[in-house]
Design a protein around this motif. Sequence first.
Motif, PDB file in Angstrom:
ATOM      1  N   LEU A 453       0.438   9.325   3.680  1.00  0.00           N
ATOM      2  CA  LEU A 453       0.425   8.377   2.551  1.00  0.00           C
ATOM      3  C   LEU A 453      -0.345   7.121   2.930  1.00  0.00           C
ATOM      4  N   ASP A 454      -0.048   6.649   4.117  1.00  0.00           N
ATOM      5  CA  ASP A 454      -0.684   5.437   4.614  1.00  0.00           C
ATOM      6  C   ASP A 454      -2.200   5.608   4.596  1.00  0.00           C
ATOM      7  N   ARG A 455      -2.634   6.783   5.085  1.00  0.00           N
ATOM      8  CA  ARG A 455      -4.055   7.052   5.182  1.00  0.00           C
ATOM      9  C   ARG A 455      -4.694   7.104   3.794  1.00  0.00           C
ATOM     10  N   ILE A 456      -4.010   7.715   2.853  1.00  0.00           N
ATOM     11  CA  ILE A 456      -4.575   7.877   1.511  1.00  0.00           C
ATOM     12  C   ILE A 456      -4.671   6.534   0.791  1.00  0.00           C
ATOM     13  N   PHE A 457      -3.568   5.780   0.808  1.00  0.00           N
ATOM     14  CA  PHE A 457      -3.555   4.574  -0.017  1.00  0.00           C
ATOM     15  C   PHE A 457      -4.306   3.401   0.607  1.00  0.00           C
ATOM     16  N   SER A 458      -4.454   3.415   1.920  1.00  0.00           N
ATOM     17  CA  SER A 458      -5.173   2.300   2.543  1.00  0.00           C
ATOM     18  C   SER A 458      -6.656   2.327   2.184  1.00  0.00           C
ATOM     19  N   LYS A 459      -7.129   3.469   1.635  1.00  0.00           N
ATOM     20  CA  LYS A 459      -8.532   3.550   1.232  1.00  0.00           C
ATOM     21  C   LYS A 459      -8.778   2.887  -0.121  1.00  0.00           C
ATOM     22  N   PHE A 460      -7.702   2.573  -0.833  1.00  0.00           N
ATOM     23  CA  PHE A 460      -7.844   1.926  -2.134  1.00  0.00           C
ATOM     24  C   PHE A 460      -8.281   0.477  -1.946  1.00  0.00           C
ATOM     25  N   CYS A 461      -8.716  -0.128  -3.072  1.00  0.00           N
ATOM     26  CA  CYS A 461      -8.983  -1.549  -2.997  1.00  0.00           C
ATOM     27  C   CYS A 461      -7.702  -2.319  -3.334  1.00  0.00           C
TER      28      CYS A 461
END
Length: 464
Positions: A453-461
């Motif tokens: 989850l961390d990996r996926i959402f940290s790519k957001f702005c």
Amino acid sequence: MSEIFATTGTIAAIATAIVPQQGSIGVVRVSGTSAMHIAQTLFKTPGKQSWESHHILYGHICNPETKQVVDEALLLIMQAPRSYTCEDVVEFHCHGGVIVVKQVLRLCLENGARLARAGEFTLRAFLNGRLDLTQAESISDLVGARSPEAAQYALAGLQGKLAHSIYNLRAKCLDILAEIEAQIDFEEDLTPLDPKRIVRQIEQVATDITELIATADKGQLLRTGLKVAIVGRPNVGKSSLLNAWSQSDRAIVTDIPGTTRDVVESELLLKGIPIQVLDTAGIRETQDQVEKIGVERSLKAANAADLILFIIDASQGWTVEDEGIYAQVKHYPLILVINKIDLLDEDQINALKLQIQEPAFQICTAVGKNQGIDSLEIAIFEIIQLGKVQTTDMELVINQRQQAALIRAKILLKEVQTTIFGKLPLDFWTIDLRGAIDALGEITGENITESLLDRIFSKFCIGK
Ligand SMILES: Nc1nc2c(c(=O)[nH]1)N(C=O)[C@@H](CNc1ccc(C(=O)N[C@@H](CCC(=O)O)C(=O)O)cc1)CN2
Ligand SMILES: Nc1nc2c(ncn2[C@@H]2O[C@H](COP(=O)(O)OP(=O)(O)OP(=O)(O)O)[C@@H](O)[C@H]2O)c(=O)[nH]1
Ligand SMILES: [Mg+2]
């Protein structure tokens, strides 16, 4: 539990792009239990207005300590669970630019909110069940879309097209698992399983998975695009090709060999795929210091490109110099562009083509006369689709994370089939089937680890 799972606390962020002195409206978004309280503290309405969900209020944003008015603004209220995050959300619709929105954000932070992390609004939407993981990822794709086609695919994902397919496949696996487990538990009472039927059912799921996997390349192309380097010896028409293709005067064109000294870039779209075209300095032996560096850069650009357009001058034929450059780039995906065919008659063109056997993809152009760009685009399309399953009729594309999970699921389903063929006990059938179910669950987020989850959402702005 790590912090990323904590949905407590009220978060705030600037939701719109911030550009100094530009943008007519800027939005500050606040989500969480204190959102309404923060709005009531900061927002002053003239006369009586109803603070109802999905209503917009007119008023002024004021600093509660100094009573100073910060902006004349609109306030949008969305009360839980009827909001993007399923929490109480308020949005201050302020004047644009940087100064006002930053002041308003600061007031929110001073009055009970903390700054949202990247993707945290969408993370909350996911954790609160508004979106599954594929939909959340689609939002990031939608915001980052570089072409209308890419946006269309992202929207399909947001609407749950991929989620739906994955749920169906997972449900089929769960049904098969339930049947096998019932057989294990109540062996005496049930008629024995038909292994052939189970294998067939698993095969069907695996086939559907294969089809989905095949969409990943297109997804990747739409997201990251293609880097195309134009290389060749001086004066063959590289810069003319860049200009004709991008319909611009981006690069300087002269009849002096060695005109282009540095790499010149231009962006264009090919059926929704963003293409970064690099025009390079003509490659030749030279004593000129500047040109030498240019030639080095050309080879470097060729190295970094996904595809090379190797261009020759038809009126000169396939020269020794061409041969030398070709030897340096022939191991890359490559299209041979035979340019300036306007200088040859048909017999000469055919003779030249006969002489050049090698690169599989060859096109003839007269880019100086704007001819042949269409055949170039067709060739590119062929080369990037080569050897791949036709995916044009699929209305969705997957990303690399989803592809990795699907490949894992497929391998595990093959294992199940091997186990069944090997006549191993029923217990063994279930092990890899469970693994496949978990892999599918990872895609939608039913089965998910914190770090993922961390990996996926940290790519957001921030603010999304
Ligand atoms: N101003 C603004 N525009 C925006 C967003 C936003 O958060 N704020 N969005 C954010 O990315 C997107 C829209 N997404 C949204 C999704 C759900 C709800 C919402 O309030 N849903 C409720 C009410 C629906 C209804 O009244 O029927 C619900 O589903 O319960 C709002 C925005 C794009 N535009
Ligand atoms: N007849 C004809 N001339 C062309 C064509 N394409 C380019 N030219 C001419 O060829 C000359 C060189 O073109 P450029 O595009 O500058 O060539 P280049 O490969 O970028 O050259 P360098 O930057 O020096 O490496 C110019 O005079 C162009 O007008 C074509 O298709 N037909
Ligand atoms: Mg040039």
